[in-house]
Write a protein that holds these residues in place. Structure first.
Motif, PDB file in Angstrom:
ATOM      1  N   ALA A  81       7.550   2.548   5.697  1.00  0.00           N
ATOM      2  CA  ALA A  81       8.685   3.370   5.285  1.00  0.00           C
ATOM      3  C   ALA A  81       8.183   4.725   4.820  1.00  0.00           C
ATOM      4  O   ALA A  81       7.063   4.848   4.316  1.00  0.00           O
ATOM      5  N   GLN A  82       9.013   5.728   5.023  1.00  0.00           N
ATOM      6  CA  GLN A  82       8.756   7.070   4.504  1.00  0.00           C
ATOM      7  C   GLN A  82       9.981   7.493   3.707  1.00  0.00           C
ATOM      8  O   GLN A  82      11.109   7.383   4.192  1.00  0.00           O
ATOM      9  N   VAL A  83       9.744   7.946   2.478  1.00  0.00           N
ATOM     10  CA  VAL A  83      10.833   8.365   1.605  1.00  0.00           C
ATOM     11  C   VAL A  83      10.399   9.641   0.883  1.00  0.00           C
ATOM     12  O   VAL A  83       9.239   9.780   0.510  1.00  0.00           O
ATOM     13  N   VAL A  84      11.344  10.582   0.737  1.00  0.00           N
ATOM     14  CA  VAL A  84      11.070  11.829   0.021  1.00  0.00           C
ATOM     15  C   VAL A  84      11.816  11.797  -1.302  1.00  0.00           C
ATOM     16  O   VAL A  84      12.994  11.447  -1.352  1.00  0.00           O
ATOM     17  N   VAL A  85      11.090  12.173  -2.358  1.00  0.00           N
ATOM     18  CA  VAL A  85      11.662  12.250  -3.701  1.00  0.00           C
ATOM     19  C   VAL A  85      11.517  13.685  -4.181  1.00  0.00           C
ATOM     20  O   VAL A  85      10.441  14.276  -4.055  1.00  0.00           O
ATOM     21  N   LYS A  86      12.600  14.238  -4.700  1.00  0.00           N
ATOM     22  CA  LYS A  86      12.571  15.574  -5.302  1.00  0.00           C
ATOM     23  C   LYS A  86      12.763  15.379  -6.804  1.00  0.00           C
ATOM     24  O   LYS A  86      13.896  15.250  -7.275  1.00  0.00           O
ATOM     25  N   PRO A  87      11.643  15.337  -7.550  1.00  0.00           N
ATOM     26  CA  PRO A  87      11.721  14.983  -8.970  1.00  0.00           C
ATOM     27  C   PRO A  87      12.562  15.932  -9.817  1.00  0.00           C
ATOM     28  O   PRO A  87      13.062  15.530 -10.858  1.00  0.00           O
ATOM     29  N   TRP A  88      12.734  17.154  -9.397  1.00  0.00           N
ATOM     30  CA  TRP A  88      13.505  18.115 -10.185  1.00  0.00           C
ATOM     31  C   TRP A  88      15.007  17.915 -10.022  1.00  0.00           C
ATOM     32  O   TRP A  88      15.794  18.492 -10.754  1.00  0.00           O
ATOM     33  N   LEU A  89      15.417  17.077  -9.071  1.00  0.00           N
ATOM     34  CA  LEU A  89      16.832  16.749  -8.888  1.00  0.00           C
ATOM     35  C   LEU A  89      17.051  15.299  -9.297  1.00  0.00           C
ATOM     36  O   LEU A  89      16.283  14.416  -8.911  1.00  0.00           O
ATOM     37  N   GLN A  90      18.078  15.045 -10.066  1.00  0.00           N
ATOM     38  CA  GLN A  90      18.355  13.689 -10.516  1.00  0.00           C
ATOM     39  C   GLN A  90      18.809  12.822  -9.345  1.00  0.00           C
ATOM     40  O   GLN A  90      19.644  13.229  -8.544  1.00  0.00           O
ATOM     41  N   ASN A  91      18.261  11.632  -9.244  1.00  0.00           N
ATOM     42  CA  ASN A  91      18.599  10.665  -8.186  1.00  0.00           C
ATOM     43  C   ASN A  91      18.441  11.240  -6.783  1.00  0.00           C
ATOM     44  O   ASN A  91      19.293  11.045  -5.926  1.00  0.00           O
ATOM     45  N   ALA A 100       0.860  -1.187   0.000  1.00  0.00           N
ATOM     46  CA  ALA A 100       0.000   0.000   0.000  1.00  0.00           C
ATOM     47  C   ALA A 100       0.894   1.235   0.000  1.00  0.00           C
ATOM     48  O   ALA A 100       2.040   1.176   0.443  1.00  0.00           O
ATOM     49  N   ALA A 101       0.363   2.336  -0.522  1.00  0.00           N
ATOM     50  CA  ALA A 101       1.164   3.560  -0.585  1.00  0.00           C
ATOM     51  C   ALA A 101       0.273   4.788  -0.569  1.00  0.00           C
ATOM     52  O   ALA A 101      -0.861   4.761  -1.056  1.00  0.00           O
ATOM     53  N   GLU A 102       0.813   5.851   0.011  1.00  0.00           N
ATOM     54  CA  GLU A 102       0.194   7.173  -0.010  1.00  0.00           C
ATOM     55  C   GLU A 102       1.268   8.157  -0.423  1.00  0.00           C
ATOM     56  O   GLU A 102       2.458   7.903  -0.243  1.00  0.00           O
ATOM     57  N   ARG A 103       0.825   9.306  -0.948  1.00  0.00           N
ATOM     58  CA  ARG A 103       1.778  10.355  -1.324  1.00  0.00           C
ATOM     59  C   ARG A 103       1.298  11.670  -0.729  1.00  0.00           C
ATOM     60  O   ARG A 103       0.109  11.894  -0.545  1.00  0.00           O
ATOM     61  N   GLN A 104       2.260  12.529  -0.443  1.00  0.00           N
ATOM     62  CA  GLN A 104       1.991  13.851   0.109  1.00  0.00           C
ATOM     63  C   GLN A 104       2.958  14.827  -0.544  1.00  0.00           C
ATOM     64  O   GLN A 104       4.166  14.573  -0.592  1.00  0.00           O
ATOM     65  N   VAL A 105       2.415  15.937  -1.033  1.00  0.00           N
ATOM     66  CA  VAL A 105       3.271  16.950  -1.641  1.00  0.00           C
ATOM     67  C   VAL A 105       3.842  17.815  -0.520  1.00  0.00           C
ATOM     68  O   VAL A 105       3.100  18.417   0.253  1.00  0.00           O
ATOM     69  N   VAL A 106       5.163  17.810  -0.423  1.00  0.00           N
ATOM     70  CA  VAL A 106       5.895  18.638   0.555  1.00  0.00           C
ATOM     71  C   VAL A 106       6.957  19.365  -0.260  1.00  0.00           C
ATOM     72  O   VAL A 106       6.672  19.755  -1.377  1.00  0.00           O
TER      73      VAL A 106
END
Length: 142
Positions: free
Chosen positions: A108-118, A78-84
């Protein structure tokens, strides 16, 4: 007269913005910055890869040897997303303890910044209390 027109225009813009922020989506109110469920996670390649990343990072942090041992990723349940400041994912992950072969579920909680590679950052990874099987709890030694 021009000042009065500007005030009315500003009021209309503020009201329109308020209406957009409070619209209903599938019968639920949208909360700006709130968590939203991700549908179809088992077939969502991006979410499954994030789950694998979380398990790999956990293994690296506990073993310090490149991620070998510890846990073997199974799937994201299962997964949820939140814009931060990026996108924060809340994942329910199934993984198998390599030493015992016993499956466990983790939050688990993980943050992804799509505008930065990797740009992925694991914030937390812990056994899930909502999915633990009573017989399996004795194997948790993390």
């Amino acid at each position: 007269m021009a000042a009065k027109t500007r005030v009315i225009y500003l009021w209309a813009v503020v009201m329109a913005a308020a209406m957009v922020c409070s619209t209903q989506v599938e019968g639920r109110g949208v909360v700006v910055g709130g968590r939203t469920e991700i549908e179809g996670v088992k077939g969502n390649q991006e979410v499954q890869e994030l789950g694998r990343y979380c398990v790999d990072e956990y293994n690296i942090n506990i073993n310090g040897n490149g991620g070998d041992g510890g846990l073997r990723f199974s799937e994201v349940l299962a997964a949820e997303r939140q814009v931060v400041a990026g996108i924060k994912y809340y994942l329910k992950i199934s993984a198998v303890a390599v030493s015992t072969g016993v499956p466990h579920t983790f939050d688990a909680q993980v943050v992804v910044k799509p505008w930065l590679q990797n740009s992925k950052h694991l914030l937390s990874f812990a056994p899930s209390s909502s999915y633990l099987l009573p017989a399996a709890t004795k194997y948790l030694s993390f």
